[in-house]
Design a protein around this motif. Sequence first.
Motif, PDB file in Angstrom:
ATOM      1  N   ALA A  58      -2.713  -0.357   1.868  1.00 50.62           N
ATOM      2  CA  ALA A  58      -3.456  -0.603   2.893  1.00 50.62           C
ATOM      3  C   ALA A  58      -3.573  -2.165   3.479  1.00 50.62           C
ATOM      4  CB  ALA A  58      -4.817  -0.024   3.018  1.00 50.62           C
ATOM      5  N   ARG A 102      -0.133  -2.681   4.930  1.00 52.26           N
ATOM      6  CA  ARG A 102      -0.046  -1.992   6.223  1.00 52.26           C
ATOM      7  C   ARG A 102      -0.601  -3.223   7.358  1.00 52.26           C
ATOM      8  NH1 ARG A 102      -3.904   2.711   6.833  1.00 52.26           N
ATOM      9  NH2 ARG A 102      -5.431   0.748   6.636  1.00 52.26           N
ATOM     10  N   GLU A 103      -1.761  -3.726   7.032  1.00 51.03           N
ATOM     11  CA  GLU A 103      -2.330  -4.606   8.120  1.00 51.03           C
ATOM     12  C   GLU A 103      -1.547  -5.959   8.288  1.00 51.03           C
ATOM     13  OE1 GLU A 103      -4.605  -3.608  10.107  1.00 51.03           O
ATOM     14  OE2 GLU A 103      -4.448  -1.485   8.726  1.00 51.03           O
ATOM     15  N   ARG A 145       2.016  -4.757   9.937  1.00 57.76           N
ATOM     16  CA  ARG A 145       1.641  -4.457  11.378  1.00 57.76           C
ATOM     17  C   ARG A 145       1.491  -5.490  12.125  1.00 57.76           C
ATOM     18  NH1 ARG A 145      -1.804   0.367  12.879  1.00 57.76           N
ATOM     19  NH2 ARG A 145      -2.765  -0.378  10.839  1.00 57.76           N
ATOM     20  N   THR A 186       9.162   2.478  12.545  1.00 62.19           N
ATOM     21  CA  THR A 186       8.240   3.021  11.930  1.00 62.19           C
ATOM     22  C   THR A 186       8.133   2.696  10.324  1.00 62.19           C
ATOM     23  OG1 THR A 186       8.071   5.422  12.970  1.00 62.19           O
ATOM     24  CG2 THR A 186       7.286   5.156  10.612  1.00 62.19           C
ATOM     25  N   LEU A 223       6.527   3.020   6.430  1.00 67.05           N
ATOM     26  CA  LEU A 223       5.915   3.790   5.709  1.00 67.05           C
ATOM     27  C   LEU A 223       5.398   3.171   4.186  1.00 67.05           C
ATOM     28  CD1 LEU A 223       7.429   7.260   6.211  1.00 67.05           C
ATOM     29  CD2 LEU A 223       5.540   6.425   7.402  1.00 67.05           C
ATOM     30  N   LEU A 234       4.681   2.051  14.457  1.00 70.51           N
ATOM     31  CA  LEU A 234       3.979   2.793  13.809  1.00 70.51           C
ATOM     32  C   LEU A 234       3.917   2.054  12.418  1.00 70.51           C
ATOM     33  CD1 LEU A 234       4.414   6.231  14.772  1.00 70.51           C
ATOM     34  CD2 LEU A 234       2.532   5.130  15.364  1.00 70.51           C
ATOM     35  N   VAL A 235       2.848   1.797  11.675  1.00 73.48           N
ATOM     36  CA  VAL A 235       2.739   1.265  10.211  1.00 73.48           C
ATOM     37  C   VAL A 235       1.840   2.284   9.570  1.00 73.48           C
ATOM     38  CG1 VAL A 235       2.497  -0.488   8.262  1.00 73.48           C
ATOM     39  CG2 VAL A 235       3.325  -0.839  10.969  1.00 73.48           C
ATOM     40  N   LYS A 236       1.948   3.265   8.536  1.00 73.67           N
ATOM     41  CA  LYS A 236       1.277   4.249   7.962  1.00 73.67           C
ATOM     42  C   LYS A 236       1.258   4.113   6.556  1.00 73.67           C
ATOM     43  CE  LYS A 236       2.179   7.606  11.709  1.00 73.67           C
ATOM     44  NZ  LYS A 236       2.713   8.970  11.714  1.00 73.67           N
ATOM     45  N   VAL A 237       0.222   4.388   5.990  1.00 77.66           N
ATOM     46  CA  VAL A 237       0.173   4.702   4.592  1.00 77.66           C
ATOM     47  C   VAL A 237       0.089   6.017   4.211  1.00 77.66           C
ATOM     48  CG1 VAL A 237      -1.764   4.242   2.310  1.00 77.66           C
ATOM     49  CG2 VAL A 237      -1.264   2.454   4.281  1.00 77.66           C
ATOM     50  N   LYS A 238       1.045   6.505   3.125  1.00 78.42           N
ATOM     51  CA  LYS A 238       1.050   7.845   3.062  1.00 78.42           C
ATOM     52  C   LYS A 238       1.132   7.971   1.593  1.00 78.42           C
ATOM     53  CE  LYS A 238       3.134  10.469   5.718  1.00 78.42           C
ATOM     54  NZ  LYS A 238       2.533  11.147   6.772  1.00 78.42           N
TER      55      LYS A 238
END
Length: 246
Positions: free
Chosen positions: A19, A22-23, A26, A37, A39, A88-92
């Motif tokens: 996380a 991610r910040e 981004r 994207t 991930l 898009l920047v995502k945590v999966k």
Amino acid sequence: MKPILNISAYLFVTLSDPAAWRESIRSQASALGLKGTVLLAEEGINLFLAGRADEVRRFVGWLRRDATFESLAPKESWSDDVPFGKLLVKVKREIIRMKHPAIRPAAARAAAVDAATLARWLDAGCDDAGRPVVMLDTRNAFEVDHGRFAGAIDWRISKFSEFPQAVLKHRASLEGRTVVSYCTGGIRCEKAAIFMAEAGVENVLQLDGGILKYFEEVGGRHFHGDCFVFDARSAVDASLGAVPVS
């Protein structure tokens, strides 16, 4: 040279705080005007980004300055326009979903074959030990329909999480051959090769860098059709150019 640089890259590396990454990712990518994207998961990073070449390379340089991502090796292609509508920047849970948490590529990479060596083996019909070589497509069926290696095995899976069960069903048919798993950019074939080896399939290798790296280093030799990509280009040909819409 076309004005837009597209990169794809992945790295299996343990991230204790996806996380937080991610910040910062981004913020950096947005400031540079990049779209695409990214991930992130505890097992690593998987990204597809596009923008002006200097901005893309500035982002990669920023990311690789941290020891966590210093070995990240993007594959490059060029286009007239940015093929993504937003960033898009995502945590999966996983950067490529297999549903087998025991498969941990960050702990040890799967054995790999580079593009030039694979092309030489396919020319000869066997590897350096004289074993017949079989290409195993780990992608979804609709991707395979755009193009694949000549004679490749295609189990017509609809999602990657179906791959482990397909291996167990067809394992006996792979015996006595050198099996080379391949995919678009390397991420699926890496997990696939590890799973197959742990399932008892002998002489398993991944195609290092996937189809995109193969196109970059060898071109379209032994590959029929185009490579599906998950952006507005839809597919790229062996020159890594977007396939014209018919």
